[in-house]
Motif scaffolding. Sequence first.
Motif, PDB file in Angstrom:
ATOM      1  N   ILE A  21      48.972  53.985  31.509  1.00 20.98           N
ATOM      2  CA  ILE A  21      48.936  54.497  32.882  1.00 20.98           C
ATOM      3  C   ILE A  21      50.346  54.504  33.472  1.00 20.98           C
ATOM      4  O   ILE A  21      50.781  55.485  34.073  1.00 20.98           O
ATOM      5  N   PHE A  22      51.073  53.415  33.275  1.00 25.78           N
ATOM      6  CA  PHE A  22      52.452  53.266  33.757  1.00 25.78           C
ATOM      7  C   PHE A  22      53.316  54.401  33.199  1.00 25.78           C
ATOM      8  O   PHE A  22      54.037  55.085  33.925  1.00 25.78           O
ATOM      9  N   ALA A  76      55.900  56.259  43.670  1.00 31.15           N
ATOM     10  CA  ALA A  76      54.681  56.374  42.868  1.00 31.15           C
ATOM     11  C   ALA A  76      54.542  55.212  41.884  1.00 31.15           C
ATOM     12  O   ALA A  76      53.439  54.675  41.695  1.00 31.15           O
ATOM     13  N   MET A  77      55.637  54.820  41.263  1.00 29.72           N
ATOM     14  CA  MET A  77      55.592  53.722  40.299  1.00 29.72           C
ATOM     15  C   MET A  77      55.248  52.400  40.984  1.00 29.72           C
ATOM     16  O   MET A  77      54.432  51.624  40.478  1.00 29.72           O
ATOM     17  N   ILE A  78      55.832  52.161  42.135  1.00 26.53           N
ATOM     18  CA  ILE A  78      55.539  50.928  42.871  1.00 26.53           C
ATOM     19  C   ILE A  78      54.084  50.899  43.316  1.00 26.53           C
ATOM     20  O   ILE A  78      53.400  49.888  43.176  1.00 26.53           O
ATOM     21  N   GLU A  79      53.592  52.016  43.840  1.00 25.50           N
ATOM     22  CA  GLU A  79      52.194  52.092  44.253  1.00 25.50           C
ATOM     23  C   GLU A  79      51.259  51.827  43.086  1.00 25.50           C
ATOM     24  O   GLU A  79      50.258  51.115  43.219  1.00 25.50           O
ATOM     25  N   ALA A  80      51.564  52.376  41.927  1.00 24.13           N
ATOM     26  CA  ALA A  80      50.728  52.169  40.743  1.00 24.13           C
ATOM     27  C   ALA A  80      50.687  50.700  40.324  1.00 24.13           C
ATOM     28  O   ALA A  80      49.631  50.145  40.054  1.00 24.13           O
ATOM     29  N   GLU A  82      51.426  48.040  42.216  1.00 21.96           N
ATOM     30  CA  GLU A  82      50.774  47.229  43.253  1.00 21.96           C
ATOM     31  C   GLU A  82      49.272  47.437  43.300  1.00 21.96           C
ATOM     32  O   GLU A  82      48.543  46.545  43.736  1.00 21.96           O
ATOM     33  N   SER A  83      48.786  48.588  42.829  1.00 18.51           N
ATOM     34  CA  SER A  83      47.346  48.830  42.814  1.00 18.51           C
ATOM     35  C   SER A  83      46.675  48.238  41.570  1.00 18.51           C
ATOM     36  O   SER A  83      45.455  48.310  41.429  1.00 18.51           O
ATOM     37  N   GLY A  84      47.459  47.670  40.652  1.00 22.59           N
ATOM     38  CA  GLY A  84      46.899  47.001  39.484  1.00 22.59           C
ATOM     39  C   GLY A  84      46.807  47.857  38.241  1.00 22.59           C
ATOM     40  O   GLY A  84      46.226  47.453  37.244  1.00 22.59           O
ATOM     41  N   LEU A  85      47.361  49.060  38.256  1.00 21.76           N
ATOM     42  CA  LEU A  85      47.374  49.942  37.090  1.00 21.76           C
ATOM     43  C   LEU A  85      45.997  50.133  36.467  1.00 21.76           C
ATOM     44  O   LEU A  85      45.808  50.007  35.259  1.00 21.76           O
ATOM     45  N   GLY A  86      45.026  50.393  37.302  1.00 26.27           N
ATOM     46  CA  GLY A  86      43.690  50.702  36.812  1.00 26.27           C
ATOM     47  C   GLY A  86      42.818  49.512  36.465  1.00 26.27           C
ATOM     48  O   GLY A  86      41.736  49.667  35.922  1.00 26.27           O
ATOM     49  N   GLU A  87      43.265  48.317  36.765  1.00 26.11           N
ATOM     50  CA  GLU A  87      42.458  47.138  36.431  1.00 26.11           C
ATOM     51  C   GLU A  87      42.067  46.375  37.683  1.00 26.11           C
ATOM     52  O   GLU A  87      42.697  46.363  38.659  1.00 26.11           O
TER      53      GLU A  87
END
Length: 87
Positions: A21-22, A76-80, A82-87
């Motif tokens: 995802i990253f 976008a990378m920071i948001e991803a 901080e949101s847990g990268l799909g987990e």
Amino acid sequence: MVSQKVKITNPTGLHLRPAGIFSNIANKFECRITFEYENSIANAKSVLSILGAGIKSGDEILLICEGEEEEKALKAMIEAVESGLGE
């Protein structure tokens, strides 16, 4: 060039699924995206580079974006992350 530190918050760190995802998010932008972890620099657009860094939950990385869409990419990378990268 823009950069910012961010803490990996998902419980399993950057194993295969969140690393994918990253990497996918990084590949959406026309700029160079790397991250620094424990005095080494890795390519955020490469799943193998991400996995090779061995990043665990609670680790802090320095995201570095250089190029045309650097501001949008960093956001976008920071948001991803901080949101847990799909987990």
